[in-house]
Design a protein around this motif. Structure first.
Motif, PDB file in Angstrom:
ATOM      1  N   PHE A   1      34.510 -16.236  88.252  1.00  0.00           N
ATOM      2  CA  PHE A   1      35.057 -17.594  88.343  1.00  0.00           C
ATOM      3  C   PHE A   1      35.795 -18.010  87.070  1.00  0.00           C
TER       4      PHE A   1
ATOM      5  N   SER B   1      29.453 -15.436  86.673  1.00  0.00           N
ATOM      6  CA  SER B   1      30.495 -16.256  86.056  1.00  0.00           C
ATOM      7  C   SER B   1      31.815 -15.516  85.836  1.00  0.00           C
TER       8      SER B   1
ATOM      9  N   ARG C   1      42.560 -20.286  89.571  1.00  0.00           N
ATOM     10  CA  ARG C   1      41.343 -20.930  89.062  1.00  0.00           C
ATOM     11  C   ARG C   1      40.178 -19.956  88.940  1.00  0.00           C
ATOM     12  N   ASN C   2      40.232 -18.830  89.657  1.00  0.00           N
ATOM     13  CA  ASN C   2      39.178 -17.823  89.579  1.00  0.00           C
ATOM     14  C   ASN C   2      39.726 -16.468  89.987  1.00  0.00           C
ATOM     15  N   ARG C   3      38.856 -15.480  90.072  1.00  0.00           N
ATOM     16  CA  ARG C   3      39.275 -14.102  90.344  1.00  0.00           C
ATOM     17  C   ARG C   3      39.120 -13.719  91.811  1.00  0.00           C
TER      18      ARG C   3
ATOM     19  N   GLN D   1      29.596 -19.166  94.239  1.00  0.00           N
ATOM     20  CA  GLN D   1      29.516 -19.796  92.926  1.00  0.00           C
ATOM     21  C   GLN D   1      28.274 -20.674  92.797  1.00  0.00           C
TER      22      GLN D   1
END
Length: 392
Positions: free
Chosen positions: A11, A8, A22-24, A368
């Motif tokens: 993300f 997680s 929105r995420n890494r 994900q």
């Protein structure tokens, strides 16, 4: 298969000034040469948009040439200047934004690594910190074991102050163009033995003026360049800066042997305007210095207080190999579990994914959703396939 680790942290959303991700997960810059005479092929829109549609938070484009006569690696490297080239980039940006992704161009000057005979203005010599050839900087040359070349190699010309000012202006102009076409930031290539790194590295910088000698002098060009870009784009437009210890000519090459030595390089760049350091390594899990688990990106963040991105064989079974590299099941899950732990404990902020995203445009979504069996292996031959073959 081993138990799936908690991924997680990969993300979680990320914000840097006006950039909101929105995420890494970042698509790391990878040279593809899909731009005949500097203007992107029409299929590039889909190539990048597919990665955004597949969940990638940020796309860093392949290296793009700034508007300087000898910046280009080859005639197929995309330009980030000129009306026709920028019109194509505007379309690519719109396509990526249409898939809820973010995109920044990597601005590039290759210096003495320019393939002169295969690029624009072949009659004009390369420029660099000092009048050397690319071969002069190999590990074999440093060790005195290099064989004599069987053909004449034209050395680069050492850059004058006018040359330095001209390159700075070219980067500033392209950075402003990036903002104007709607990019979410701009990335500066200062790694892998290209022009800025040629000034950083003692072996390639043999100057005795204000741009050579001490560390402070060797980084002066890059510091002035970052400051010029910052002045052009304003205070809120994110600037990324890629640096590395290793060089294309020598994987064992180093800029800094200690954290203190690294701080002397990175802190002035941060003060000049860098927001995110892109620390290029070959294996992200390896500590950079003895006595600490931090990798190169971790040290960049610790020393400067700026955000940092790691890169290096993320999601790959066999690091830095060609056809043997694959992204499969338990190995990938374990690899990414460590990455997520490093992000979660605050070592660094972003993760640059390279070859795995060439093989899997939807890599981020697959990871994900823990569908590791769906991941396709990276095939080195895929790196030279056509856009139609790799874009779907």
């Amino acid at each position: 298969m081993t138990d799936i680790p908690d991924l997680s942290p990969l993300f979680a959303p990320f914000t840097c000034k006006t950039m909101r991700l929105r995420n890494r997960i970042v698509m790391s810059p990878m040279t593809r040469q899909f731009a005949p005479d500097g203007v992107l092929d029409g299929a590039v829109d889909d190539y990048y948009a597919r990665r955004a549609a597949g969940g990638t938070g940020l796309i860093i484009t392949e290296g793009t040439a700034v508007g300087h006569p000898v910046a280009h690696y080859s005639r197929n490297i995309p330009h980030f200047y000129g009306e026709a080239a920028l019109a194509r980039w505007r379309a690519v940006v719109a396509a990526v934004h249409g898939q809820d992704g973010a995109i920044v161009p990597q601005l590039w000057h290759t210096g003495l690594s320019r393939r002169r005979s295969a690029s624009a203005n072949p009659e004009v010599p390369n420029i660099s910190a000092s009048a050397l050839t690319d071969e002069d900087l190999s590990a074999e040359a440093a060790a005195g074991t290099a064989r004599a070349s069987d053909r004449q190699r034209r050395p680069a010309e050492a850059m004058s102050k006018d040359d330095i000012d001209g390159v700075i202006a070219a980067f500033a102009d392209s950075a402003l163009a990036a903002r104007d076409v709607g990019c979410d930031g701009v990335a500066i290539h200062g790694a892998h033995g290209y022009l800025l790194d040629q000034f950083f590295w003692e072996r390639s910088n043999r100057r005795d003026d204000a741009y050579g000698g001490s560390v402070e002098n060797r980084i002066r060009f890059a510091v002035e360049l970052v400051a010029g870009v910052r002045a052009a784009v304003g205070p809120d437009f994110p600037i990324l800066f890629r640096f590395s210890q290793w060089k294309s000519q020598d994987y064992a090459g180093k800029l800094a042997d200690t954290p203190a030595a690294l701080a002397r390089i990175l802190e002035p760049l941060a003060d000049a305007g860098v927001d995110i350091f892109d620390a290029s390594t070959r294996r992200f899990w390896l500590p950079e210095f003895d006595g600490s688990p931090l990798n190169l990106a971790g040290w960049a963040k610790k020393l400067t207080g700026k955000a940092a991105m790691t890169v290096g064989s993320i999601g790959l079974e066999s690091p830095f190999l060609g056809g043997g590299s694959s992204a499969t099941s338990a190995v990938t899950a374990d690899n990414l579990g460590l990455l997520a732990q490093m992000i979660d404990r605050g070592d660094f902020d972003l993760a640059g994914v390279g070859r795995a995203l060439i093989a899997n445009p939807d890599w981020a979504d697959i990871v994900q959703e823990s569908r590791f069996a769906d991941l396709r292996a990276y095939d080195a031959r895929g790196h030279i396939k056509t856009l139609e073959q790799v874009g779907t």
